[in-house]
Design a protein around this motif. Structure first.
Motif, PDB file in Angstrom:
ATOM      1  N   SER A 110       9.240   5.089  -7.665  1.00 27.95           N
ATOM      2  CA  SER A 110       8.217   6.019  -7.215  1.00 27.95           C
ATOM      3  C   SER A 110       8.700   6.693  -5.932  1.00 27.95           C
ATOM      4  N   MET A 111       8.314   7.953  -5.749  1.00 27.47           N
ATOM      5  CA  MET A 111       8.661   8.707  -4.527  1.00 27.47           C
ATOM      6  C   MET A 111      10.172   8.717  -4.291  1.00 27.47           C
ATOM      7  N   VAL A 112      10.906   8.953  -5.369  1.00 30.02           N
ATOM      8  CA  VAL A 112      12.366   8.904  -5.308  1.00 30.02           C
ATOM      9  C   VAL A 112      12.924  10.167  -4.645  1.00 30.02           C
ATOM     10  N   ALA A 157      11.462   7.911 -13.623  1.00 29.22           N
ATOM     11  CA  ALA A 157      11.187   7.726 -12.200  1.00 29.22           C
ATOM     12  C   ALA A 157      10.411   8.942 -11.692  1.00 29.22           C
ATOM     13  N   ILE A 158       9.541   8.714 -10.717  1.00 32.03           N
ATOM     14  CA  ILE A 158       8.743   9.812 -10.168  1.00 32.03           C
ATOM     15  C   ILE A 158       9.382  10.294  -8.870  1.00 32.03           C
ATOM     16  N   PRO A 159       9.755  11.578  -8.805  1.00 33.34           N
ATOM     17  CA  PRO A 159      10.372  12.079  -7.586  1.00 33.34           C
ATOM     18  C   PRO A 159       9.345  12.227  -6.459  1.00 33.34           C
ATOM     19  N   ALA A 160       9.820  12.151  -5.220  1.00 25.61           N
ATOM     20  CA  ALA A 160       8.965  12.536  -4.094  1.00 25.61           C
ATOM     21  C   ALA A 160       8.706  14.023  -4.260  1.00 25.61           C
ATOM     22  N   SER A 161       7.452  14.400  -4.241  1.00 24.13           N
ATOM     23  CA  SER A 161       7.144  15.779  -4.605  1.00 24.13           C
ATOM     24  C   SER A 161       5.871  16.259  -3.928  1.00 24.13           C
ATOM     25  N   LEU A 185     -10.760   0.389  -8.738  1.00 25.90           N
ATOM     26  CA  LEU A 185     -11.163  -0.888  -8.129  1.00 25.90           C
ATOM     27  C   LEU A 185     -11.029  -0.886  -6.608  1.00 25.90           C
ATOM     28  N   ASP A 186     -10.546   0.224  -6.066  1.00 22.60           N
ATOM     29  CA  ASP A 186     -10.254   0.269  -4.634  1.00 22.60           C
ATOM     30  C   ASP A 186     -11.450   0.848  -3.870  1.00 22.60           C
ATOM     31  N   PRO A 187     -12.016   0.078  -2.919  1.00 21.62           N
ATOM     32  CA  PRO A 187     -13.169   0.607  -2.165  1.00 21.62           C
ATOM     33  C   PRO A 187     -12.857   1.907  -1.436  1.00 21.62           C
ATOM     34  N   GLN A 188     -11.575   2.191  -1.214  1.00 19.82           N
ATOM     35  CA  GLN A 188     -11.215   3.481  -0.596  1.00 19.82           C
ATOM     36  C   GLN A 188     -11.443   4.652  -1.546  1.00 19.82           C
ATOM     37  N   ALA A 189     -11.601   4.366  -2.829  1.00 20.36           N
ATOM     38  CA  ALA A 189     -12.071   5.347  -3.816  1.00 20.36           C
ATOM     39  C   ALA A 189     -11.171   6.562  -3.999  1.00 20.36           C
ATOM     40  N   GLY A 210       0.818  -1.203   0.000  1.00 21.22           N
ATOM     41  CA  GLY A 210       0.000   0.000   0.000  1.00 21.22           C
ATOM     42  C   GLY A 210       0.856   1.259   0.000  1.00 21.22           C
ATOM     43  N   GLY A 211       0.287   2.347  -0.465  1.00 20.62           N
ATOM     44  CA  GLY A 211       0.925   3.655  -0.350  1.00 20.62           C
ATOM     45  C   GLY A 211       2.193   3.840  -1.157  1.00 20.62           C
ATOM     46  N   VAL A 212       2.309   3.161  -2.302  1.00 20.18           N
ATOM     47  CA  VAL A 212       3.542   3.261  -3.090  1.00 20.18           C
ATOM     48  C   VAL A 212       3.403   4.163  -4.322  1.00 20.18           C
ATOM     49  N   GLY A 213       2.180   4.624  -4.594  1.00 23.31           N
ATOM     50  CA  GLY A 213       1.987   5.520  -5.746  1.00 23.31           C
ATOM     51  C   GLY A 213       1.178   4.919  -6.889  1.00 23.31           C
ATOM     52  N   LYS A 214       0.415   3.869  -6.612  1.00 24.91           N
ATOM     53  CA  LYS A 214      -0.418   3.246  -7.663  1.00 24.91           C
ATOM     54  C   LYS A 214      -1.479   4.220  -8.166  1.00 24.91           C
ATOM     55  N   THR A 215      -2.214   4.790  -7.214  1.00 23.72           N
ATOM     56  CA  THR A 215      -3.309   5.683  -7.600  1.00 23.72           C
ATOM     57  C   THR A 215      -2.773   6.937  -8.288  1.00 23.72           C
ATOM     58  N   SER A 216      -1.699   7.504  -7.738  1.00 26.87           N
ATOM     59  CA  SER A 216      -1.133   8.713  -8.349  1.00 26.87           C
ATOM     60  C   SER A 216      -0.714   8.436  -9.788  1.00 26.87           C
ATOM     61  N   ALA A 217      -0.131   7.261 -10.024  1.00 26.12           N
ATOM     62  CA  ALA A 217       0.291   6.922 -11.389  1.00 26.12           C
ATOM     63  C   ALA A 217      -0.918   6.719 -12.289  1.00 26.12           C
ATOM     64  N   PRO A 254      -6.495  -2.057  -5.527  1.00 25.57           N
ATOM     65  CA  PRO A 254      -6.198  -1.977  -4.097  1.00 25.57           C
ATOM     66  C   PRO A 254      -4.931  -2.781  -3.798  1.00 25.57           C
ATOM     67  N   PRO A 255      -4.237  -2.441  -2.715  1.00 23.02           N
ATOM     68  CA  PRO A 255      -2.996  -3.155  -2.392  1.00 23.02           C
ATOM     69  C   PRO A 255      -3.302  -4.490  -1.738  1.00 23.02           C
ATOM     70  N   SER A 256      -3.152  -5.549  -2.471  1.00 24.70           N
ATOM     71  CA  SER A 256      -3.358  -6.862  -1.846  1.00 24.70           C
ATOM     72  C   SER A 256      -3.059  -7.940  -2.861  1.00 24.70           C
ATOM     73  N   ASP A 259       4.013  18.407  -5.080  1.00 25.70           N
ATOM     74  CA  ASP A 259       2.981  18.595  -6.106  1.00 25.70           C
ATOM     75  C   ASP A 259       2.111  17.346  -6.251  1.00 25.70           C
ATOM     76  N   VAL A 260       2.728  16.177  -6.075  1.00 26.76           N
ATOM     77  CA  VAL A 260       1.914  14.946  -6.142  1.00 26.76           C
ATOM     78  C   VAL A 260       0.990  14.891  -4.926  1.00 26.76           C
ATOM     79  N   GLU A 261       1.548  15.231  -3.763  1.00 30.79           N
ATOM     80  CA  GLU A 261       0.699  15.251  -2.558  1.00 30.79           C
ATOM     81  C   GLU A 261      -0.445  16.243  -2.686  1.00 30.79           C
TER      82      GLU A 261
HETATM   83  N1  LIG Z   1       5.773  11.064  -5.904  1.00 33.54           N
HETATM   84  C1  LIG Z   1       5.175  11.336  -4.737  1.00 33.54           C
HETATM   85  N2  LIG Z   1       5.686  12.276  -3.909  1.00 33.54           N
HETATM   86  C2  LIG Z   1       5.095  12.571  -2.730  1.00 33.54           C
HETATM   87  N3  LIG Z   1       3.971  11.992  -2.296  1.00 33.54           N
HETATM   88  C3  LIG Z   1       3.436  11.042  -3.070  1.00 33.54           C
HETATM   89  C4  LIG Z   1       3.993  10.652  -4.324  1.00 33.54           C
HETATM   90  N4  LIG Z   1       3.231   9.689  -4.874  1.00 33.54           N
HETATM   91  C5  LIG Z   1       2.229   9.464  -4.004  1.00 33.54           C
HETATM   92  N5  LIG Z   1       2.340  10.284  -2.919  1.00 33.54           N
HETATM   93  C6  LIG Z   1       1.446  10.363  -1.756  1.00 33.54           C
HETATM   94  O1  LIG Z   1       1.535   9.141  -1.037  1.00 33.54           O
HETATM   95  C7  LIG Z   1       0.249   8.678  -0.669  1.00 33.54           C
HETATM   96  C8  LIG Z   1      -0.002   7.316  -1.342  1.00 33.54           C
HETATM   97  O2  LIG Z   1       0.009   7.511  -2.748  1.00 33.54           O
HETATM   98  P1  LIG Z   1      -1.016   6.734  -3.677  1.00 33.54           P
HETATM   99  O3  LIG Z   1      -2.403   6.879  -3.153  1.00 33.54           O
HETATM  100  O4  LIG Z   1      -0.746   7.121  -5.074  1.00 33.54           O
HETATM  101  O5  LIG Z   1      -0.486   5.250  -3.422  1.00 33.54           O
HETATM  102  P2  LIG Z   1      -1.253   3.862  -3.583  1.00 33.54           P
HETATM  103  O6  LIG Z   1      -0.202   2.863  -3.858  1.00 33.54           O
HETATM  104  O7  LIG Z   1      -2.351   3.974  -4.554  1.00 33.54           O
HETATM  105  O8  LIG Z   1      -1.869   3.669  -2.120  1.00 33.54           O
HETATM  106  P3  LIG Z   1      -2.962   2.562  -1.686  1.00 33.54           P
HETATM  107  O9  LIG Z   1      -2.194   1.285  -1.605  1.00 33.54           O
HETATM  108  O10 LIG Z   1      -3.441   3.057  -0.367  1.00 33.54           O
HETATM  109  O11 LIG Z   1      -4.009   2.538  -2.752  1.00 33.54           O
HETATM  110  C9  LIG Z   1      -0.738   9.753  -1.088  1.00 33.54           C
HETATM  111  O12 LIG Z   1      -0.968  10.596   0.002  1.00 33.54           O
HETATM  112  C10 LIG Z   1      -0.005  10.501  -2.184  1.00 33.54           C
HETATM  113  O13 LIG Z   1      -0.378  11.859  -2.247  1.00 33.54           O
END
Ligand SMILES: Nc1ncnc2c1ncn2[C@@H]1O[C@H](COP(=O)(O)OP(=O)(O)OP(=O)(O)O)[C@@H](O)[C@H]1O
Ligand SMILES: [Mg+2]
Length: 250
Positions: free
Chosen positions: A177-179, A205-209, A39-43, A12-19, A126-128, A211-213
């Motif tokens: 992701s989140m480099v 690669a996607i930097p930690a940013s 597909l994620d119930p967290q929407a 979870g929380g690795v940047g799937k949704t952002s991508a 969803p992450p699973s 702007d994404v947050e």
């Molecule tokens: N490149 C980035 N830099 C900084 N924050 C980021 C970056 N990518 C994602 N985030 C933040 O990290 C959190 C998780 O990102 P995201 O929702 O894209 O991940 P996810 O893998 O879809 O999570 P989940 O497993 O919960 O669905 C969010 O708060 C998002 O704003």
């Protein structure tokens, strides 16, 4: 025929949704008819596109194809970009799938009627590891896997190799992701993995940013509210990188 791209990671929380959100935006901007299925119930991606997380009849109706999938699709604020929303009932999607003889084929069946309506369909997972993710592996042409170059588990790559090796399975690509390039650990992990997994690791690669947050506040892809940001440019590079790879047959 639509190309189905799933953003997936067991973590979870690795940047799937952002991508998924940013690449879907770019696919549509480039002229492709694009659908994102949250597909994620967290929407999270439904929220980011300012759409109500609601599917009439819930996941059961979708999966049993009781209501036409087309009727559940919503337009976003962006041209050519549609969303099949999340619904809280998706948390029981495993159970709904399990009642079928070939459960893992169901998601592909749900998407079947849309194949000519869209050029690209993104699945935000969803992450699973579950029946839902196995169904995603069946439905997707491409798995796109975000990897944070710090919290790496070797299992991630073992699992990816297994998926990539499966006959008829999706093509698998990973990206960092989140480099944080100022961290030596990130640089080390990236160099090592790029050496070992040349064919799987995309160059972009996607930097930690921030702007994404900030997408959570803006409720828009970064390309829409901060097109000159390094994050927007990184998603752009990722999209082109992926397209280039897909242009070469597996
Ligand atoms: N490149 C980035 N830099 C900084 N924050 C980021 C970056 N990518 C994602 N985030 C933040 O990290 C959190 C998780 O990102 P995201 O929702 O894209 O991940 P996810 O893998 O879809 O999570 P989940 O497993 O919960 O669905 C969010 O708060 C998002 O704003
Ligand atoms: Mg997500």
């Amino acid at each position: 025929m639509a190309t189905v791209i799933a953003t997936y990671n067991i973590k979870g929380g690795v940047g799937k949704t952002s991508a998924a959100v940013n690449l879907a935006y770019l696919a549509a901007r480039d002229g492709g008819r694009t659908l994102l299925w949250d597909l994620d119930p967290q929407a999270a991606s439904t929220y980011l596109f300012r759409i109500r997380p609601r599917v009439r009849g819930g996941s059961d109706a979708l999966i049993r194809r009781r209501t036409p999938v087309l009727a559940q699709i919503k337009a976003t604020d962006h041209d050519r970009l549609d969303l099949l929303p999340a619904d809280f009932s998706y948390r029981h999607m495993d159970l709904a799938l399990d009642s079928f003889k070939h459960p893992t084929r169901r998601l592909a069946k749900v998407l079947e009627p849309l194949a000519e309506d869209y050029d690209t369909i993104f699945l935000d997972c969803p992450p699973s590891i579950s029946l839902v993710s196995e169904s995603v592996f069946d439905a997707a042409d491409v798995l796109l896997v975000p990897i944070i170059p710090a919290t790496l588990s070797s299992r991630t790559f073992d699992q990816l190799a297994e998926l990539a090796g499966a006959a008829g399975g999706p093509r698998v690509f990973a990206f960092f992701s989140m480099v944080e390039t100022h961290k030596a650990l990130h640089r080390r992990v990236m160099a090592r993995l790029r050496g070992v997994h040349q064919l799987t690791m995309l160059g972009a690669a996607i930097p930690a940013s921030e702007d994404v947050e900030a997408m959570g506040e803006e409720r828009d892809p970064v390309g829409a509210f901060a097109p000159a940001s390094s994050a927007a440019m990184a998603y752009e590079a990722l999209w082109w990188d992926l397209r280039r790879r897909l242009a070469v047959p597996a």
